[in-house]
Design a protein around this motif. Structure first.
Motif, mmCIF file in Angstrom:
data_model
loop_
_atom_site.group_PDB
_atom_site.id
_atom_site.type_symbol
_atom_site.label_atom_id
_atom_site.label_comp_id
_atom_site.label_asym_id
_atom_site.label_seq_id
_atom_site.Cartn_x
_atom_site.Cartn_y
_atom_site.Cartn_z
ATOM 1 N N THR A 21 -38.068 -69.266 -97.696
ATOM 2 C CA THR A 21 -39.470 -68.963 -97.998
ATOM 3 C C THR A 21 -39.564 -67.534 -98.537
ATOM 4 O O THR A 21 -39.080 -66.598 -97.906
ATOM 5 C CB THR A 21 -40.347 -69.081 -96.735
ATOM 6 N N PRO A 22 -40.181 -67.359 -99.718
ATOM 7 C CA PRO A 22 -40.326 -66.005 -100.249
ATOM 8 C C PRO A 22 -41.201 -65.132 -99.345
ATOM 9 O O PRO A 22 -42.185 -65.600 -98.765
ATOM 10 C CB PRO A 22 -40.994 -66.211 -101.612
ATOM 11 N N LEU A 23 -40.829 -63.860 -99.251
ATOM 12 C CA LEU A 23 -41.603 -62.897 -98.470
ATOM 13 C C LEU A 23 -43.072 -62.909 -98.875
ATOM 14 O O LEU A 23 -43.957 -62.799 -98.016
ATOM 15 C CB LEU A 23 -41.004 -61.494 -98.633
ATOM 16 N N LEU A 24 -43.349 -63.058 -100.155
ATOM 17 C CA LEU A 24 -44.730 -63.081 -100.635
ATOM 18 C C LEU A 24 -45.582 -64.085 -99.865
ATOM 19 O O LEU A 24 -46.697 -63.775 -99.446
ATOM 20 C CB LEU A 24 -44.766 -63.420 -102.130
ATOM 21 N N ASP A 32 -51.840 -63.063 -93.580
ATOM 22 C CA ASP A 32 -53.130 -62.778 -94.215
ATOM 23 C C ASP A 32 -53.179 -61.384 -94.848
ATOM 24 O O ASP A 32 -54.213 -60.730 -94.875
ATOM 25 C CB ASP A 32 -54.285 -62.968 -93.224
ATOM 26 N N LEU A 33 -52.052 -60.949 -95.371
ATOM 27 C CA LEU A 33 -51.971 -59.692 -96.122
ATOM 28 C C LEU A 33 -52.028 -60.068 -97.601
ATOM 29 O O LEU A 33 -51.007 -60.251 -98.264
ATOM 30 C CB LEU A 33 -50.686 -58.935 -95.780
ATOM 31 N N VAL A 34 -53.225 -60.207 -98.125
ATOM 32 C CA VAL A 34 -53.424 -60.788 -99.447
ATOM 33 C C VAL A 34 -53.535 -59.759 -100.572
ATOM 34 O O VAL A 34 -53.814 -60.112 -101.716
ATOM 35 C CB VAL A 34 -54.649 -61.732 -99.458
ATOM 36 N N GLY A 35 -53.293 -58.491 -100.270
ATOM 37 C CA GLY A 35 -53.288 -57.479 -101.318
ATOM 38 C C GLY A 35 -52.117 -57.649 -102.266
ATOM 39 O O GLY A 35 -52.207 -57.316 -103.448
ATOM 40 N N THR A 36 -51.020 -58.167 -101.767
ATOM 41 C CA THR A 36 -49.853 -58.462 -102.587
ATOM 42 C C THR A 36 -50.138 -59.757 -103.324
ATOM 43 O O THR A 36 -50.440 -60.772 -102.707
ATOM 44 C CB THR A 36 -48.592 -58.585 -101.707
ATOM 45 N N ILE A 75 -49.315 -53.085 -99.818
ATOM 46 C CA ILE A 75 -50.407 -52.211 -100.264
ATOM 47 C C ILE A 75 -51.334 -51.886 -99.089
ATOM 48 O O ILE A 75 -51.833 -50.769 -98.983
ATOM 49 C CB ILE A 75 -51.179 -52.822 -101.461
ATOM 50 N N GLU A 76 -51.510 -52.822 -98.164
ATOM 51 C CA GLU A 76 -52.354 -52.561 -96.993
ATOM 52 C C GLU A 76 -51.747 -51.496 -96.088
ATOM 53 O O GLU A 76 -52.469 -50.782 -95.398
ATOM 54 C CB GLU A 76 -52.570 -53.847 -96.177
ATOM 55 N N GLY A 77 -50.423 -51.385 -96.094
ATOM 56 C CA GLY A 77 -49.735 -50.428 -95.243
ATOM 57 C C GLY A 77 -49.481 -49.081 -95.897
ATOM 58 O O GLY A 77 -49.015 -48.151 -95.247
ATOM 59 N N LEU A 78 -49.774 -48.972 -97.193
ATOM 60 C CA LEU A 78 -49.546 -47.703 -97.889
ATOM 61 C C LEU A 78 -50.434 -46.615 -97.299
ATOM 62 O O LEU A 78 -49.995 -45.492 -97.095
ATOM 63 C CB LEU A 78 -49.813 -47.875 -99.385
ATOM 64 N N SER A 79 -51.691 -46.961 -97.040
ATOM 65 C CA SER A 79 -52.601 -46.082 -96.295
ATOM 66 C C SER A 79 -53.718 -46.948 -95.745
ATOM 67 O O SER A 79 -54.072 -47.953 -96.346
ATOM 68 C CB SER A 79 -53.172 -44.968 -97.174
ATOM 69 N N GLU A 80 -54.237 -46.548 -94.619
ATOM 70 C CA GLU A 80 -55.285 -47.350 -93.975
ATOM 71 C C GLU A 80 -56.623 -47.250 -94.694
ATOM 72 O O GLU A 80 -57.454 -48.142 -94.602
ATOM 73 C CB GLU A 80 -55.450 -46.927 -92.516
ATOM 74 N N ASP A 81 -56.840 -46.141 -95.407
ATOM 75 C CA ASP A 81 -58.162 -45.892 -95.991
ATOM 76 C C ASP A 81 -58.105 -45.571 -97.484
ATOM 77 O O ASP A 81 -58.996 -44.892 -98.005
ATOM 78 C CB ASP A 81 -58.836 -44.748 -95.242
ATOM 79 N N CYS A 101 -53.154 -56.637 -111.144
ATOM 80 C CA CYS A 101 -51.787 -56.116 -111.058
ATOM 81 C C CYS A 101 -51.697 -54.799 -110.307
ATOM 82 O O CYS A 101 -50.596 -54.310 -110.039
ATOM 83 C CB CYS A 101 -51.209 -55.923 -112.456
ATOM 84 N N GLN A 102 -52.818 -54.205 -109.965
ATOM 85 C CA GLN A 102 -52.815 -52.814 -109.515
ATOM 86 C C GLN A 102 -52.087 -52.573 -108.200
ATOM 87 O O GLN A 102 -51.460 -51.521 -108.041
ATOM 88 C CB GLN A 102 -54.234 -52.267 -109.459
#
Length: 154
Positions: A21-24, A32-36, A75-81, A101-102
């Motif tokens: 299963t791909p990490l994605l 439920d980390l849907v920013g990726t 992307i959710e873990g890059l910064s909380e805010d 794509c951002q």
């Protein structure tokens, strides 16, 4: 099915899934980390970029069995805010248009700058080359990265 304990955004997560299963899909469907984002599914567009021990990788082609004890940052873990310098530069330089794509672009740029805080223009272009922006904001992406590299890159 095997069970995996993953380090995602500095939190331990236990997942039971097929080894291939791909990490994605673990990130999106199980955590439920849907920013990726899903873009191409063959590691060519960069929309699915995350950090694996600080390096930019394409999560759509990385099987969960290959993650092991590596630290995964989304992307959710890059910064909380959204206060990470790259995220701020993206806003300051009005990089995003459609925005799809951002997250991948930001993850690639932040990995580059963490490894090389003053990249040349050629190094920026080379590092970002695998991230496709269908809106064509490449000039603004490069400018945002250059602004963090101390202004106009050498």
């Amino acid at each position: 099915m095997p069970t995996y304990t993953l380090n995602i955004n500095d939190e331990k997560q236990t997942i039971t899934t097929d080894a291939d299963t791909p990490l994605l899909w673990v990130l999106r469907d199980d955590l439920d980390l849907v920013g990726t984002k899903f873009g191409c599914g063959i590691a060519q567009c960069g929309a699915c970029t995350v950090h694996l021990n600080g390096s930019a990788v394409r999560s759509c082609s990385l099987p969960i069995s290959a993650v092991g004890e590596s630290k995964v940052t989304t992307i959710e873990g890059l910064s909380e805010d959204a206060s990470h310098p790259v995220q701020k530069a993206w806003l300051e330089h009005d990089v995003a248009q459609c925005g799809y794509c951002q997250a991948g672009q930001i993850m690639s740029a932040s990995a580059l700058l963490a490894k090389n805080p003053n990249p040349s223009e050629d190094e920026i272009v080379e590092s970002m080359n695998g991230n496709i922006c269908r809106c064509g904001t490449y000039g603004r992406i490069k400018t945002a990265i250059q602004s963090l590299a101390g202004g106009e890159a050498k």
